[in-house]
Design an enzyme around this catalytic site. Structure first.
Site, PDB file in Angstrom:
ATOM      1  N   GLN A 111       0.829  -1.208   0.000  1.00  0.00           N
ATOM      2  CA  GLN A 111       0.000   0.000   0.000  1.00  0.00           C
ATOM      3  C   GLN A 111       0.864   1.258   0.000  1.00  0.00           C
ATOM      4  O   GLN A 111       0.564   2.224  -0.703  1.00  0.00           O
ATOM      5  CB  GLN A 111      -0.910  -0.001   1.238  1.00  0.00           C
ATOM      6  N   LYS A 126      -2.617  -0.485   6.682  1.00  0.00           N
ATOM      7  CA  LYS A 126      -3.601  -1.533   6.402  1.00  0.00           C
ATOM      8  C   LYS A 126      -4.098  -2.072   7.731  1.00  0.00           C
ATOM      9  O   LYS A 126      -3.389  -2.000   8.730  1.00  0.00           O
ATOM     10  CB  LYS A 126      -2.946  -2.676   5.615  1.00  0.00           C
ATOM     11  N   GLY A 165     -12.193   0.483   2.769  1.00  0.00           N
ATOM     12  CA  GLY A 165     -12.596  -0.917   2.647  1.00  0.00           C
ATOM     13  C   GLY A 165     -11.534  -1.774   1.986  1.00  0.00           C
ATOM     14  O   GLY A 165     -10.539  -1.284   1.456  1.00  0.00           O
ATOM     15  N   ASP A 166     -11.748  -3.067   2.051  1.00  0.00           N
ATOM     16  CA  ASP A 166     -10.953  -4.072   1.342  1.00  0.00           C
ATOM     17  C   ASP A 166     -11.862  -5.309   1.334  1.00  0.00           C
ATOM     18  O   ASP A 166     -13.088  -5.165   1.480  1.00  0.00           O
ATOM     19  CB  ASP A 166      -9.620  -4.319   2.083  1.00  0.00           C
TER      20      ASP A 166
HETATM   21  O1  2IT Z   1      -5.880  -2.289  -1.564  1.00  0.00           O
HETATM   22  C1  2IT Z   1      -6.320  -1.129  -1.625  1.00  0.00           C
HETATM   23  O2  2IT Z   1      -5.725  -0.251  -2.256  1.00  0.00           O
HETATM   24  C2  2IT Z   1      -7.563  -0.834  -0.929  1.00  0.00           C
HETATM   25  N1  2IT Z   1      -8.118  -1.716  -0.291  1.00  0.00           N
HETATM   26  C3  2IT Z   1      -8.151   0.547  -0.968  1.00  0.00           C
HETATM   27  C4  2IT Z   1      -7.526   1.430   0.070  1.00  0.00           C
HETATM   28  C5  2IT Z   1      -8.154   2.788   0.211  1.00  0.00           C
HETATM   29  O3  2IT Z   1      -7.715   3.500   1.132  1.00  0.00           O
HETATM   30  O4  2IT Z   1      -9.050   3.151  -0.541  1.00  0.00           O
END
Ligand code: 2IT
Length: 448
Positions: A111, A126, A165-166
């Site tokens: 990330q 994360k 989200g994820d």
């Molecule tokens: O993996 C990713 O980039 C996400 N789950 C989105 C992360 C975000 O802060 O929108």
């Protein structure tokens, strides 16, 4: 191998041997960085690699929630604040039984590099929980989200750390978590979470952004190859939000998605996931309490291959959209045998390092997730901007910005690889380009 890279890799293998997914990412990234490290001894002098692979902090906490029988349930919650050199920690929350420190550290490290590539001022983080949303009632989901935020709130903030989200966390979960944050803080700080609903500060196009961004990136690759998306057959995995947005844009551009998949098998739809009805059905499936990809096969009368992955199906473009490590050597061989030219990672780290090398050697153009899926977090950062200015951009305005960002991610990756004599290597180029901005910010900010 460069001595500094080798030393840090060996130390990491020793120190983090119980974190296989995190090690996988570190090995992939650090080997890509060799020519940069070679050309810039200051990175070693300032221990940039050691500092970059050690998260700023790791927060772990207990989450107690009440189930529908009135019984207490206990899960583990996490937030990894990985790197804040270029902006507040930013990254998703994943609710899935497989969540552990190794998975969240790999996601947090990826990330940080991905967020750097977006051109926007966001650091990397994360989090999530081993909570399993599958089969839970809406009220159980709400109580879990409230309990999770009751602990998480003290660690986040609009200028500190902004979750989203994820897997397992969509608009509904973000809504419950924002409600709880607002209740505890007694303040309307909606920039503290992204992926919100439109009535309370969400950005238009955030749900579509990961998938749409992936295709805007793909368009740049196709342009580079003097090729076009129209008429191509796409093999996808997954059936959640990311697969939905990807399939929607592919259909718009005249391509045809012939597979989707879930944990229990894949669906083959030779007519393509191309109609509005079929594309919208993906969203409906995910929201049902016992979500299951076989529902699509039953609904549209196509074949379901139980317990199998879609990678043996022939296509022109392969796009894993489900989760980490879906494609190892066995699957990579099937993909190479199909004669396809393009492999775009859309899920985070869907491919083993060995399989990436194999696909590249087999002559496919391989594009890495940290570049391809960065449109999601990029529009999250645009959501933060809109919240801080207390305004809302139109879908067209957001779409235009997303386009510009994805083109820039492709171009900066291609030119970084070019600069180090690596040719059109989008995997190494993304690592180098993402790394350079963070490393230079860290150099400027002194040792910490
Ligand atoms: O993996 C990713 O980039 C996400 N789950 C989105 C992360 C975000 O802060 O929108």
């Amino acid at each position: 191998m460069n001595g500094y890279v080798e030393r840090v890799l060996n130390e990491t293998r020793e120190k983090n041997s119980n974190e296989p997914e995190f090690l996988q990412t570190v090995e992939e990234v650090l080997t890509s960085l060799e020519p940069v490290i070679q050309a810039h001894p200051e990175y070693e002098d300032h221990a940039i690699l050691e500092r970059m692979i050690e998260p700023d902090r790791v927060i772990e906490f207990r989450v107690v929630w009440e189930d529908d029988e009135g019984k207490p349930r206990v899960n583990r919650g996490y937030r990894i604040q990985f790197n804040s050199a270029i902006g507040p920690y930013k990254g998703g929350l994943r609710f899935h039984p497989s969540v552990n420190l190794s998975i969240l550290k790999f996601l947090g490290f990826e990330q940080a590099l991905k967020n750097s590539l977006t051109t926007l001022p966001i650091g990397g983080g994360k989090g999530g929980s081993d909570f399993d949303p599958h089969g839970k009632s809406d009220k159980e989901i709400m109580r879990f989200c409230q309990a999770f935020m009751t602990e998480l709130y003290r660690h986040i903030g609009i200028n500190t750390d902004v979750p989203a989200g994820d897997i397992g966390v969509g608009g509904r979960e973000i809504g419950y978590m924002f409600g709880q944050y607002k209740r505890i803080r007694d303040a309307y700080e909606n920039g503290v979470l992204t992926g919100k609903g439109i009535p309370y500060g969400g950005s238009l196009l955030r749900p579509e952004a990961t998938g749409f961004g992936a295709l805007y990136y793909a368009e740049e690759v196709f342009r580079h190859e003097n090729d076009m998306i129209k008429g191509k057959t796409f093999v996808l995995s997954g059936y959640g939000n990311v697969t939905w947005g990807t399939a929607k844009k592919i259909a718009e551009l005249g391509g045809k998605v012939v597979t989707i998949s879930g944990h229990n098998g894949y669906v083959y739809d030779p007519d393509g996931v191309v109609t509005e009805e079929k594309i919208n059905y993906l969203l409906e499936m995910r929201l049902s309490r016992n979500a299951n990809v076989k529902m699509y096969a039953d609904r549209f009368d196509c074949q379901f291959f139980e317990g199998q992955k879609p990678w043996g199906v022939k296509g022109d473009v392969y796009m894993p959209c489900a989760t980490q490590n879906e494609v190892g050597m066995e699957e990579a061989k099937l993909i190479a045998e199909s004669g396809a030219k393009y492999y775009f990672e859309v899920a985070n780290m869907p491919t083993s390092n060995e399989a990436i090398e194999y696909l590249k050697k087999a002559g496919l153009i391989v594009a890495p997730s940290k570049a391809v899926n960065a449109g999601g977090v990029a529009v999250s950062a645009l959501e933060m901007s809109q919240n801080s200015q207390r305004l809302a951009w139109s879908a067209e305005e957001v779409d235009e910005k997303l386009h510009t960002i994805m083109k820039s991610i492709h171009d900066s990756s291609a030119s970084a690889a070019e600069r180090y004599g690596l040719g059109y290597d989008l995997v190494k180029g993304a690592n180098i380009s993402g790394f350079e901005k963070i490393a230079n910010a860290m150099l400027a900010q002194g040792w910490y």
